[in-house]
Design a protein around this motif. Structure first.
Motif, PDB file in Angstrom:
ATOM      1  N   MET A  38       0.828  -1.197   0.000  1.00 58.53           N
ATOM      2  CA  MET A  38       0.000   0.000   0.000  1.00 58.53           C
ATOM      3  C   MET A  38       0.869   1.257   0.000  1.00 58.53           C
ATOM      4  O   MET A  38       0.752   2.137  -0.850  1.00 58.53           O
ATOM      5  N   VAL A  39       1.752   1.281   0.953  1.00 58.50           N
ATOM      6  CA  VAL A  39       2.551   2.474   1.187  1.00 58.50           C
ATOM      7  C   VAL A  39       3.551   2.718   0.053  1.00 58.50           C
ATOM      8  O   VAL A  39       3.744   3.846  -0.393  1.00 58.50           O
ATOM      9  N   ASP A  40       4.142   1.655  -0.462  1.00 58.76           N
ATOM     10  CA  ASP A  40       5.104   1.804  -1.560  1.00 58.76           C
ATOM     11  C   ASP A  40       4.477   2.498  -2.748  1.00 58.76           C
ATOM     12  O   ASP A  40       5.094   3.296  -3.441  1.00 58.76           O
ATOM     13  N   ARG A  41       3.238   2.158  -2.980  1.00 61.92           N
ATOM     14  CA  ARG A  41       2.515   2.718  -4.096  1.00 61.92           C
ATOM     15  C   ARG A  41       2.307   4.222  -3.916  1.00 61.92           C
ATOM     16  O   ARG A  41       2.457   5.015  -4.841  1.00 61.92           O
ATOM     17  N   LEU A  42       1.938   4.610  -2.715  1.00 62.93           N
ATOM     18  CA  LEU A  42       1.569   6.007  -2.477  1.00 62.93           C
ATOM     19  C   LEU A  42       2.783   6.913  -2.331  1.00 62.93           C
ATOM     20  O   LEU A  42       2.733   8.096  -2.653  1.00 62.93           O
ATOM     21  N   PHE A  43       3.895   6.352  -1.858  1.00 64.19           N
ATOM     22  CA  PHE A  43       5.091   7.167  -1.666  1.00 64.19           C
ATOM     23  C   PHE A  43       5.587   7.731  -2.991  1.00 64.19           C
ATOM     24  O   PHE A  43       5.791   6.996  -3.949  1.00 64.19           O
ATOM     25  N   GLY A  44       5.737   9.012  -3.051  1.00 66.26           N
ATOM     26  CA  GLY A  44       6.311   9.654  -4.227  1.00 66.26           C
ATOM     27  C   GLY A  44       5.324   9.834  -5.369  1.00 66.26           C
ATOM     28  O   GLY A  44       5.627  10.501  -6.352  1.00 66.26           O
ATOM     29  N   GLY A  45       4.127   9.241  -5.289  1.00 67.93           N
ATOM     30  CA  GLY A  45       3.159   9.342  -6.381  1.00 67.93           C
ATOM     31  C   GLY A  45       2.481  10.697  -6.419  1.00 67.93           C
ATOM     32  O   GLY A  45       2.112  11.227  -5.382  1.00 67.93           O
ATOM     33  N   GLY A  46       2.321  11.255  -7.620  1.00 71.66           N
ATOM     34  CA  GLY A  46       1.580  12.510  -7.779  1.00 71.66           C
ATOM     35  C   GLY A  46       2.134  13.647  -6.956  1.00 71.66           C
ATOM     36  O   GLY A  46       1.391  14.382  -6.315  1.00 71.66           O
ATOM     37  N   ARG A  47       3.447  13.805  -6.996  1.00 75.18           N
ATOM     38  CA  ARG A  47       4.072  14.810  -6.136  1.00 75.18           C
ATOM     39  C   ARG A  47       3.800  16.228  -6.614  1.00 75.18           C
ATOM     40  O   ARG A  47       3.934  16.544  -7.790  1.00 75.18           O
ATOM     41  N   LEU A  48       3.379  17.078  -5.705  1.00 74.11           N
ATOM     42  CA  LEU A  48       3.117  18.485  -6.015  1.00 74.11           C
ATOM     43  C   LEU A  48       4.050  19.346  -5.171  1.00 74.11           C
ATOM     44  O   LEU A  48       3.994  19.313  -3.941  1.00 74.11           O
ATOM     45  N   GLU A  49       4.895  20.092  -5.858  1.00 70.63           N
ATOM     46  CA  GLU A  49       5.815  20.978  -5.139  1.00 70.63           C
ATOM     47  C   GLU A  49       5.033  22.105  -4.502  1.00 70.63           C
ATOM     48  O   GLU A  49       4.024  22.566  -5.040  1.00 70.63           O
ATOM     49  N   ARG A  50       5.532  22.567  -3.391  1.00 71.50           N
ATOM     50  CA  ARG A  50       4.857  23.626  -2.660  1.00 71.50           C
ATOM     51  C   ARG A  50       4.657  24.886  -3.513  1.00 71.50           C
ATOM     52  O   ARG A  50       3.596  25.509  -3.496  1.00 71.50           O
ATOM     53  N   ALA A  51       5.664  25.233  -4.310  1.00 70.58           N
ATOM     54  CA  ALA A  51       5.585  26.449  -5.130  1.00 70.58           C
ATOM     55  C   ALA A  51       4.425  26.353  -6.124  1.00 70.58           C
ATOM     56  O   ALA A  51       3.707  27.325  -6.370  1.00 70.58           O
ATOM     57  N   LEU A  52       4.234  25.156  -6.662  1.00 71.36           N
ATOM     58  CA  LEU A  52       3.163  24.945  -7.629  1.00 71.36           C
ATOM     59  C   LEU A  52       1.803  25.095  -6.937  1.00 71.36           C
ATOM     60  O   LEU A  52       0.878  25.734  -7.452  1.00 71.36           O
ATOM     61  N   VAL A  53       1.716  24.509  -5.758  1.00 71.79           N
ATOM     62  CA  VAL A  53       0.478  24.588  -4.977  1.00 71.79           C
ATOM     63  C   VAL A  53       0.147  26.056  -4.685  1.00 71.79           C
ATOM     64  O   VAL A  53      -1.004  26.478  -4.752  1.00 71.79           O
ATOM     65  N   GLU A  54       1.164  26.851  -4.432  1.00 69.57           N
ATOM     66  CA  GLU A  54       0.932  28.265  -4.144  1.00 69.57           C
ATOM     67  C   GLU A  54       0.564  29.043  -5.413  1.00 69.57           C
ATOM     68  O   GLU A  54      -0.301  29.910  -5.383  1.00 69.57           O
ATOM     69  N   ASP A  55       1.209  28.713  -6.522  1.00 67.32           N
ATOM     70  CA  ASP A  55       0.870  29.371  -7.789  1.00 67.32           C
ATOM     71  C   ASP A  55      -0.596  29.165  -8.141  1.00 67.32           C
ATOM     72  O   ASP A  55      -1.231  30.026  -8.737  1.00 67.32           O
TER      73      ASP A  55
END
Ligand code: SF4
Lengths: 497, 258
Positions: A329-346
């Motif tokens: 479960m966890v292996d799958r979710l780790f690193g998947g669909g990563r959103l950088e903080r700067a992008l989230v703020e933009d």
């Protein structure tokens, strides 16, 4: 409403040379009047001052105006530029602020506004399932539509994926297959009738919608709601959040084929839905929250409710430990669909999605409303910005919601009195209402004229966060799609309205 | 993994025994509205309903459940005439079957609950279900998904989800059908082989609900395609949808009309 002393000064966090005149407004609403030509420049200054974009809309109170709403330092800054001789024309914000792009397109495509310098794009608000419109050139590149008819039981939305076989080269999210015109639908209705419509904008967040709308009406008319009603509103809201977060976690377990885990979290969600049905007569908590208060006390004994919450907490803790201890479960979710903080703020994203990328934004904490002014709130954040972080934020918030519920039960025992106040006296007014829905911050603008709704505009967390989805696949492959989508935890109905 | 299995086993059985046994909603559940006293009503009474579900004809009240969103305005305005019932089973095979009040009392109009369970067994095969959302508020999807959770476990009755319309027997449609979803809906239905059944799930799918007056939805699935079973509710609870699916199975046994 605060009493106007002429002229009202700007809050000190705003640049003095903003070139805007402050108008009186309710708490947490900093209303600024600017000349039409200054709208763009002032928006830009707000962004430079660290503001988060919320929405753009056309207001009709006190006069026809283009309105921009921005969140800054615990306030909502409402920028208003009068519309002159009926033509709505403004410099494009979306050209330099990604967060404003979809809101701007809605104004242009639906309301005939002209945004000068807006990047040319295919229509956003009139989607066609059959037009794929590929952009990536290449020998082996092909376009794959996902939706609007989904496999499985999901709401209608379309994603066009351009892929070279496995990797996702480009993704385009296409909302608005479900646009029902719910904002226009409330025009002419009395607030207590309109709330039926509002509850059905996003059915899985009915309580949040009813709360934000009711608070907007109450703020517009200068009404104070009894504390007992505020206490119940918070409790219904937290139960809604628990159900929603459990839903996301169950779906994550499902996509990783962890069937026992899926079943466990489905059971917890169903128990929450049944508990809500016992308290309110509706599995979605509908028909309780109305402008002026709540219709009735929860129909459950305190001891029974506490016992239910204890059981829920115990099971949540245990299943969470198992979930996080399951490598597949966890292996799958780790690193998947990563959103950088700067992008989230933009993109001015909100909710568990933003909090999973380290942005500590939560309407309950930023601009406390109702009972959240009295309840303490721990804002749960995570840093990694991946699907795992978003799931972890939700796990943390389950605990926090249960804590708030217990605190509310204690409070409820100490406050007697009415559940509603009559909406009388003021017949006119306009204001924003907001709350933290399970999907993120929800903001609703309401204008009341002669006791009926004159205009309503919804800034939904789902629409704002979905704009970010196109960027959630920097290194991911097609098989990661489903669990990344679930980790966003959004609802097309809310986005499309 | 072992720990998960132990966790799964340690829990008591939670699955409903519906339809072999009844399952009413919890006390106070707003499952449907009944007309307690239909005669001698003033025409103005119709105006309390926000969706036009109530009409008064010659003093007689008719309540169209296909339009009812269970908002309770009528129950609050005229408790001597309208009442909520905790009953989950609201589905019917025709729009007429959803009319309450007047002379039409709907309770026994449909096949009895137990008989519905028999029908699935008589079919002697599993039933494949496909779903399409044509503009719901999103709550219906949660309630349909719930049918496959351990509480309802509709698989035990032989219902399976399929992603391929070519293998589907039953199409569940949610939403009042928005413009952009019309063509995808027609296409999905067209490729399903006979015999097949279409189930409209939720008041929006049954009549457009509150959205109907806005003009952006067709005003119910039956404005686009023939509907075999209506499941009203805003949203209908999982048992209500299960009841609708069981009604649809009966249709699969009948010869397709030429
Ligand atoms: S409960 Fe149903 S019938 Fe009664 S007013 Fe509401 S929508 Fe109309």
């Amino acid at each position: 409403m605060s009493v106007a002393e002429e002229p009202i000064g700007l809050p000190d966090y705003l640049p003095a040379h903003l070139g805007a005149r402050r108008e009186p407004g309710p708490d947490h609403e900093i209303r600024l009047l600017v000349a039409p030509l200054a709208f763009l420049r002032t928006s830009r200054m707000l962004r430079d001052a660290g503001a988060r974009f919320v929405t753009l809309l056309l207001a009709d109170t006190p006069e026809p105006s283009l309105m921009g709403v921005f969140a800054l330092r615990g306030d909502l800054v409402v920028l208003r530029a009068p519309i002159e001789n009926g033509s709505i024309s403004f410099g494009s914000l979306g050209a330099w602020w990604p967060a404003a792009r979809w809101a701007e397109r809605e104004l242009v495509e639906r309301h005939g506004a002209r945004a000068i310098g807006i990047p040319p794009e295919r229509a956003l608000t009139a989607p066609d399932a059959d037009v794929l419109d590929p952009r990536v050139r290449g020998l082996d590149v092909f376009s794959l539509p996902y939706g609007p008819v989904r496999s499985g039981i999901f709401e209608a939305i379309q994603f066009v994926i351009e892929t070279g076989g496995e990797d996702i080269l480009r993704l385009e999210t296409r909302p608005f297959f479900k646009h029902r015109g719910m904002e226009a639908r409330v025009v002419g209705l009395r607030p207590e009738q309109a709330v039926h419509v509002v509850e059905r904008i996003a059915g899985i967040a009915s309580v949040a919608y009813a709360c934000a709308f009711s608070q907007a009406v109450e703020s517009a008319l200068g009404i104070e709601v009894p504390q007992r009603a505020e206490c119940w509103r918070a409790m219904h809201s937290e139960l809604e959040r628990i159900a929603s977060h459990l839903d996301v976690i169950a779906k994550e377990a499902e996509t990783t084929a962890l069937s026992v885990g899926q079943a466990r979290f489905q059971i917890l969600k169903e128990q929450t839905m049944r508990l809500r049905a016992r308290i309110t007569g509706s599995r979605f908590g509908r028909g309780v929250v109305i402008p002026g208060g709540v219709r009735f006390d929860g129909r459950i004994e305190t001891a029974e409710l506490l016992a239910e919450l204890d059981a829920l907490e115990r099971d949540c803790q245990r299943d969470r430990r198992l979930f996080l201890g399951t490598a597949s479960m966890v292996d799958r979710l780790f690193g998947g669909g990563r959103l950088e903080r700067a992008l989230v703020e933009d993109y001015s994203a909100v909710g568990p999605l933003a909090r999973g990328s380290g942005v500590s934004t939560d309407a309950r904490h930023e601009r406390p409303y109702g009972d959240y002014r009295r309840l303490g709130l721990r804002v749960v954040t995570a840093r990694d910005g991946d699907a795992m972080a978003r799931v972890n934020v939700r796990f943390g918030e389950l605990t926090e919601s249960l804590r708030i519920l217990r605190q509310s039960i204690d409070r409820l025992a100490t406050i007697d009195g009415e559940l509603t106040v009559e909406i009388t006296g003021a017949r006119n007014g306009a204001a924003l209402g907001w709350c933290e829905a399970p999907q993120g911050e929800l903001v609703i603008w309401v204008e009341v004229r002669d006791e009926v709704i004159h205009r309503m505009h919804v800034a939904s967390p789902s629409l704002r966060n979905w704009a970010l989805f196109d960027h959630a696949f920097p290194k991911d492959v097609l098989t990661d799609f489903a669990f990344i989508e679930h980790s966003f935890g959004l609802t097309p109905a809310g986005a499309d309205r | 993994m072992l720990e998960w299995i132990a966790r799964g086993l340690s829990k008591r059985r939670v699955t409903t025994r519906y339809p072999a046994h009844t399952e009413p909603g919890p006390p106070g559940y707003r499952g449907s509205v009944s007309v307690r006293d239909a005669g001698g009503a003033a025409p103005e009474l119709a105006r309390v309903c926000p969706t036009g579900a109530i009409s008064v004809d010659g003093g007689d009240i008719r309540l169209d459940r296909a339009r009812c969103i269970l908002c309770g305005d009528c129950v609050r305005a005229a408790p001597e005439r309208f009442a909520f019932s905790e009953r989950y089973e609201t589905a019917a095979r025709s729009r007429a079957g959803l009319i309450a009040g007047g002379t039409n009392e709907d309770e026994e109009a449909e096949p009895a609950r137990r008989a519905l369970g028999e029908q699935v067994r008589a079919l002697k095969r599993s039933i494949h279900v496909r779903h399409i959302d044509c503009g719901s508020d999103g709550a219906e999807e949660w309630e349909i998904q719930a049918l496959w959770n351990p509480f309802y476990d509709i698989q035990r009755l032989g219902f399976f989800l399929t992603a391929a319309p070519r293998h589907a027997d039953v199409l569940l449609v949610t939403g009042g059908v928005t413009g952009p979803m019309r063509a995808p809906l027609e296409r999905t239905w067209d490729v399903m082989p006979e015999p097949k059944a279409l189930v409209a799930v939720g008041t929006e799918a049954c009549s457009g609900g509150l959205a109907a007056a806005g003009g952006l939805v067709a005003g119910g699935v039956d404005q686009v395609l023939g509907v075999d079973v209506y499941v009203p509710g805003s949203p209908p609870a999982p048992i209500a949808i299960m009841h609708g699916l069981l009604l649809a199975v009966g249709l699969l046994r009948e010869e397709p009309s030429a």
